[in-house]
Design an enzyme around this catalytic site. Structure first.
Site, PDB file in Angstrom:
ATOM      1  N   HIS A   1      37.003  37.518  34.836  1.00  0.00           N
ATOM      2  CA  HIS A   1      36.752  38.724  34.027  1.00  0.00           C
ATOM      3  C   HIS A   1      36.514  38.393  32.545  1.00  0.00           C
ATOM      4  O   HIS A   1      36.273  39.297  31.752  1.00  0.00           O
ATOM      5  CB  HIS A   1      37.912  39.712  34.152  1.00  0.00           C
ATOM      6  CG  HIS A   1      38.089  40.254  35.535  1.00  0.00           C
ATOM      7  ND1 HIS A   1      37.077  40.912  36.202  1.00  0.00           N
ATOM      8  CD2 HIS A   1      39.142  40.220  36.393  1.00  0.00           C
ATOM      9  CE1 HIS A   1      37.515  41.264  37.414  1.00  0.00           C
ATOM     10  NE2 HIS A   1      38.753  40.845  37.549  1.00  0.00           N
TER      11      HIS A   1
ATOM     12  N   ASP B   1      41.986  38.368  47.154  1.00  0.00           N
ATOM     13  CA  ASP B   1      42.541  39.722  47.174  1.00  0.00           C
ATOM     14  C   ASP B   1      41.769  40.684  48.078  1.00  0.00           C
ATOM     15  O   ASP B   1      42.048  41.873  48.090  1.00  0.00           O
ATOM     16  CB  ASP B   1      42.664  40.284  45.748  1.00  0.00           C
ATOM     17  CG  ASP B   1      41.544  39.847  44.829  1.00  0.00           C
ATOM     18  OD1 ASP B   1      40.543  39.289  45.333  1.00  0.00           O
ATOM     19  OD2 ASP B   1      41.662  40.057  43.614  1.00  0.00           O
TER      20      ASP B   1
HETATM   21 ZN   LIG Z   1      40.527  39.990  41.984  1.00  0.00          ZN
END
Ligand SMILES: [Zn+2]
Ligand SMILES: [Zn+2]
Ligand SMILES: [Zn+2]
Length: 438
Positions: A112, A240
């Protein structure tokens, strides 16, 4: 399933002293469980699985991938240097042919973190894959790289760093941004004017299971990689998407991850997210490691795995089929889309707001790109954060054409420094990083 064993390198770095908070899922146990499992299952007893210590990235390595405000040291900790350093170690081992492939099981994560860094977002300060890719370009002269992000969250940082680079194919497959952080990653996000089509986003609906992931891999990702012909495939291996992950809504299994890795066959995998610390990570990582090493992963199964309850609906299957067909159509039409998008303009400009959720910082950015037929194009960034810092950055791309270079150097020379706290030059082509401040 018997295959030819491959030499696989593993690099572990659990980062004991770095956590968002003591109870946050982004903490060292994420990796400790996996490390224990790898030892207990005797994976390191296999002759073809080798462990290496992570090296340490340098500030120069970071400056090739980022514009850190005010500088790299002030936005990172030593853990970040080792996490990125672990990814670099994986790259070195593969490119010096000490191993066939390598998996950096490191944290803090990075996907990110965008080009400009005012602080941390989505638990990320620096983008460890991008730092690694730029290191590889500098030290091994590799040009065409594909980054396939299989984390459940959109790899928005990686996308941002390579938005204008036609030599870096960024594919992110993730849970639909309308239902999950960071809320982006739609098929229309296709890259800047000189790299249109080389950013590929494949959002998948919540509750997608192994079937949907593997369908997308076979029918979108692999054919596109086949067209692009990268010299290196990097996998941002977030875990995830697992059905037990507490912060997402997907139904991917450890065996699914192993199958995906086996078919994708990345040269380097770098761990990203994954927060089901006990129920998923040890199994998913086992599956990935066995698949990378060319060993049998049929027996990898979570104790609570139940295929029937994880099945995706027929409606969802049809939706994924339609979406994948559209992704493929966009890829095939990328050259004609560029003409439509830029017309005869000389520059494109886009404004964007960036929120650093981890640090609570808001940034406003204006990015100007020189339309160019000969290179990725000069990029100019004016960025202002609510920390009071306003910076300007001139980015000269890899393999810059003379016109983009000349204009970039000219801009950097002339920019009025008094208006900005810092002015940066990131010359990716000559590996030159300069800062001016008032
Ligand atoms: Zn993630
Ligand atoms: Zn992703
Ligand atoms: Zn150019």
């Amino acid at each position: 399933m018997t295959k030819k064993p491959r030499k696989t390198g593993l690099i572990f770095f659990p980062a004991f002293d770095w956590a968002i908070s003591p109870t946050h899922p982004e903490r060292e146990e994420r990796l400790l469980y996996t490390q224990d499992q790898v030892f207990e299952e005797g994976l390191l007893d296999f002759e073809n699985i080798l462990e290496f210590k992570p090296g340490m990235a340098t500030v120069e390595d970071i400056n090739r991938a980022h514009i850190c405000v005010p500088d790299a040291r002030s936005v990172i900790t030593e853990s970040h240097l080792i996490s990125a350093g672990g990814a670099i170690t994986a790259a070195d081992k593969v490119l010096r042919k000490e191993v066939d492939n390598a998996f950096a099981l490191v944290r803090p994560p990075g996907h990110h973190a965008m080009l400009v860094v005012h602080g941390a977002r989505g638990f990320c300060n620096i983008n460890i894959e991008a730092v690694m890719v730029e290191y590889i370009r500098k030290h091994y002269g590799i040009r065409k790289v594909a980054i396939v992000d299989t984390d459940c969250h959109h790899g928005d940082g990686t996308q941002d760093i390579y938005w204008n680079d036609p030599d870096t194919l960024c594919i992110s497959i993730h849970q639909d941004g309308r239902t999950l952080y960071p809320g982006t990653g739609f098929p229309e996000e296709m890259g800047g004017p000189n790299a249109l089509g080389y950013t590929i986003n494949i959002p998948l609906p919540p509750r997608t299971s192994d079937e949907g992931f593997l369908y997308t891999l076979e029918n979108a990702i692999l054919p596109i990689l086949d067209d692009f012909q990268p010299e290196l495939i990097i996998n941002s291996a977030g875990q995830d998407n697992h059905y037990s992950d507490p912060i997402t809504n997907m139904r991917f299994s450890a065996r699914g991850y192993a199958l995906l890795n086996d078919r994708l066959s990345p040269d380097i995998a770098v761990l990203e997210g994954g927060y089901s610390i006990e129920k998923a990570l040890p199994y998913v990582n086992m599956g990935i490691i066995l698949a990378m090493a060319g060993l049998d992963y049929d027996s990898v199964r979570e104790p609570d795995f139940h295929a029937e309850s994880l099945r995706q609906s027929d409606e969802l299957t049809r939706k994924i089929e339609r979406d994948v067909a559209e992704i493929h159509r966009l890829w095939k039409s990328r050259h004609s889309l560029k003409k439509k998008m830029v017309g005869d303009s000389r520059y494109t400009r886009r404004r964007k707001g960036i929120y650093y959720d981890t640090d609570g910082i808001s940034e406003h950015q204006e990015e100007t790109v020189r339309i160019c037929e000969d290179c990725g194009g000069l990029v100019l960034i004016d960025s202002q954060a609510d920390t009071g810092k306003r910076i300007y950055a001139v980015i000269i791309p890899h393999h810059a054409c003379p016109a983009c270079r000349l204009e970039g150097e000219d801009f950097f020379g002339k920019i009025p420094v008094q208006q900005y706290s810092h002015v940066y030059l990131q010359d990716r082509d000559k590996d030159n990083f300069q800062v001016k401040s008032r």
